[in-house]
Design a protein around this motif. Structure first.
Motif, PDB file in Angstrom:
ATOM      1  N   VAL A  73     -33.471 -44.474 112.615  1.00 43.85           N
ATOM      2  CA  VAL A  73     -32.814 -44.720 111.577  1.00 43.85           C
ATOM      3  C   VAL A  73     -32.892 -45.086 110.131  1.00 43.85           C
ATOM      4  O   VAL A  73     -32.497 -44.431 108.941  1.00 43.85           O
ATOM      5  CB  VAL A  73     -31.130 -45.437 111.942  1.00 43.85           C
ATOM      6  N   ARG A  74     -34.065 -46.233 110.349  1.00 41.31           N
ATOM      7  CA  ARG A  74     -34.936 -46.983 109.248  1.00 41.31           C
ATOM      8  C   ARG A  74     -35.467 -46.335 108.350  1.00 41.31           C
ATOM      9  O   ARG A  74     -35.409 -46.081 107.516  1.00 41.31           O
ATOM     10  CB  ARG A  74     -34.760 -47.702 109.471  1.00 41.31           C
ATOM     11  N   ARG A  75     -35.985 -45.136 109.767  1.00 44.17           N
ATOM     12  CA  ARG A  75     -37.038 -44.169 108.534  1.00 44.17           C
ATOM     13  C   ARG A  75     -36.337 -42.804 107.524  1.00 44.17           C
ATOM     14  O   ARG A  75     -36.572 -42.321 106.747  1.00 44.17           O
ATOM     15  CB  ARG A  75     -37.982 -43.693 109.392  1.00 44.17           C
ATOM     16  N   CYS A  76     -35.292 -42.339 108.314  1.00 37.85           N
ATOM     17  CA  CYS A  76     -34.699 -41.681 107.376  1.00 37.85           C
ATOM     18  C   CYS A  76     -33.397 -41.812 106.419  1.00 37.85           C
ATOM     19  O   CYS A  76     -33.246 -41.606 105.229  1.00 37.85           O
ATOM     20  CB  CYS A  76     -32.996 -41.348 109.077  1.00 37.85           C
ATOM     21  N   ALA A  82     -38.818 -38.595 110.446  1.00 38.86           N
ATOM     22  CA  ALA A  82     -38.045 -38.746 110.656  1.00 38.86           C
ATOM     23  C   ALA A  82     -37.439 -37.894 110.351  1.00 38.86           C
ATOM     24  O   ALA A  82     -35.954 -38.269 111.998  1.00 38.86           O
ATOM     25  CB  ALA A  82     -37.957 -40.404 110.114  1.00 38.86           C
ATOM     26  N   THR A  83     -36.854 -37.425 109.652  1.00 38.84           N
ATOM     27  CA  THR A  83     -35.458 -36.622 109.387  1.00 38.84           C
ATOM     28  C   THR A  83     -35.040 -35.376 110.392  1.00 38.84           C
ATOM     29  O   THR A  83     -34.126 -34.860 111.052  1.00 38.84           O
ATOM     30  CB  THR A  83     -35.242 -36.240 108.355  1.00 38.84           C
ATOM     31  N   ARG A  84     -36.443 -34.831 110.556  1.00 44.65           N
ATOM     32  CA  ARG A  84     -36.645 -33.102 111.708  1.00 44.65           C
ATOM     33  C   ARG A  84     -37.059 -34.327 112.637  1.00 44.65           C
ATOM     34  O   ARG A  84     -36.299 -33.413 113.561  1.00 44.65           O
ATOM     35  CB  ARG A  84     -38.350 -33.021 110.634  1.00 44.65           C
ATOM     36  N   GLU A  85     -37.246 -35.399 112.609  1.00 39.88           N
ATOM     37  CA  GLU A  85     -36.932 -35.440 114.514  1.00 39.88           C
ATOM     38  C   GLU A  85     -36.116 -35.767 114.802  1.00 39.88           C
ATOM     39  O   GLU A  85     -35.903 -35.507 115.746  1.00 39.88           O
ATOM     40  CB  GLU A  85     -37.755 -37.218 114.365  1.00 39.88           C
TER      41      GLU A  85
END
Ligand SMILES: [Zn+2]
Lengths: 185, 244
Positions: free
Chosen positions: A7-10, A17-20
């Motif tokens: 979430v932090r990376r998104c 991170a969004t893709r993950e």
């Protein structure tokens, strides 16, 4: 990668991170939408809406709680909105049309179809908890998180949903004598 | 969304139904239902026990994983990306709009101030004067009901609005407020030396004692005038004292 890290990376705009995050939850979200809407195209559209909502409100996610029920909660709400918008429930024809491998005379497919139709006939909140528990493998606690109700309410709704289903199967004569013998009754 | 009133179920069925629920939860083996003596006496529960067996057989087929539509992941990611861009664009437009509105307010206020007759070269060109200074009040007193425009206030308000409208874009908003912080000074006239006291005032000042003079040392300009007039008025109103 933990929920909090992803979430932090998104939130920092990391495309990986969004893709993950999408790949981690899309199957659950899509599967739930298919079952609650009974229509694959609607489910696909709503799945996209769900992820838009997820990313828009990611900053408000409570990091002390698990992410999956939070995402599924958004999915349940979007399905309700979609169902209200189109104001028609899932139809038998959808399943007949969208199950090409279903052969006439296939008892287990007939039974599955019958049970699904019966589940679709349940009132919304019963159906939601039934689908989440029996079809999406969520625990009572997770379902309580998803629908924002106490665990006791989830149990009550699920038990009533099951009883209605059992009585429906009984009334439809979908109880073979030999099955009864297995139970020794 | 309250659940409807449940169907009335005899109390004797309670333990059997609880066992059925426990089997469907996966917490109890199905054989436990068969061993329940209540089933021989209750036809409804016997039927439910059989239906439970049917349901248990069908449940694995219900949670079959759905195959994701081809391209769904890409479509979601594209949608999310375009939504993110659209939101950034909307915020930027809102910020530019706020800046434009603020600049318009500043220009309007400056134009209005420039069009008004300037009473003297005092630095406080937009402040209302105290009424007890007749010479000044006659030229700059605000008309009843109108509110004097204060450029500093207008700028502060505009700057506040910009900051409110663009909270997530902190850097540009910060830069904008810095720009506005520098603007007010350019709209005020530079301070000029106070005017020399007029002849009667100078005479009045000369008449008061040295002690009073030292006390008035920092008081200059219009305040001096006001104080001189005040002293004269007080003197005139004292009945027992002969006029000089
Ligand atoms: Zn009974």
């Amino acid at each position: 990668m933990t929920d909090a890290v992803i979430v932090r990376r998104c939130l920092a705009g990391d495309p990986g991170a969004t893709r993950e995050l999408v790949e981690r939850f899309q199957k659950d979200v899509y599967g739930l939408c298919v079952r609650l809407l009974g229509h694959h195209q609607d489910a696909e559209d709503v799945t996209q809406e769900v992820f838009l909502r997820v990313f828009r409100s990611l900053g408000r996610w409570d990091a002390t709680r698990p992410l999956r029920p939070w995402v599924l909660g958004i999915a349940v709400n979007r399905c309700r909105t979609c169902a209200g918008r189109r104001s028609r429930g899932p139809e038998l024809a959808d399943y007949l049309h969208e199950a090409p491998d279903r052969r006439p005379g296939d008892d287990s497919a007939e039974l599955t179809h019958e049970i699904r139709a019966a589940v679709d006939g349940l009132r919304d909140d019963y159906r939601t908890v039934f689908v989440l528990f029996h079809e999406r493998g969520q625990s009572y606690d997770e379902i309580a998180e998803v629908i924002g109700r106490p665990v006791g309410t989830v149990k009550t709704w699920l038990h009533r949903a099951r009883l209605e289903l059992l009585d429906h199967l009984r009334s439809r004569g979908l109880v073979a004598e030999e099955e009864a013998k297995e139970f020794k009754v | 969304m309250n659940p409807p009133t449940p169907e009335l179920i005899p109390t004797a069925c309670g333990p059997t139904l609880a066992r059925i629920q426990s089997v469907l939860d996966g917490a109890t083996l199905p054989d436990k239902i068969a061993a329940d003596p209540h089933l021989t006496a209750c036809e409804s529960c016997r039927g439910r026990a059989r239906a439970t067996r049917t349901l248990l057989a069908a449940l694995p087929a219900l949670d079959e994983p759905d195959t994701l539509p081809i391209g769904l992941t890409g479509a979601i990611l594209a949608e999310v990306k375009s939504d993110r861009r659209a939101r950034i664009r909307r915020r930027a437009v809102a910020l530019v709009g706020s800046l434009a509105a603020a600049v318009a307010i500043v220009v309007w206020a400056a134009t209005r101030s420039a069009g008004r007759p300037s009473p003297d070269s005092s630095p406080e060109i937009v402040s209302p004067r105290p009424d007890h200074i007749p010479a000044l009040a006659s030229t700059s007193a605000p008309t009843p009901g109108s509110r004097p425009i204060r450029i500093g206030d207008e700028l502060a308000r505009a700057g506040g609005a910009i900051r409110e409208s663009s909270r997530e874009l902190t850097d540009p908003a910060g830069a904008a407020s810095q720009v506005f912080a520098t603007l007010p000074s350019s709209f005020f006239l530079k301070p000029t030396p106070p005017p020399t006291p007029t002849e009667p005032v100078a005479r009045s000042l000369a008449e008061i004692s040295e002690v009073a003079k030292t006390g008035l040392e920092p008081v200059t300009g219009s305040a001096q005038k006001a104080f001189a007039r005040f002293l004269r008025d007080v003197e005139a109103m004292q009945p027992g004292k002969p006029k000089s």
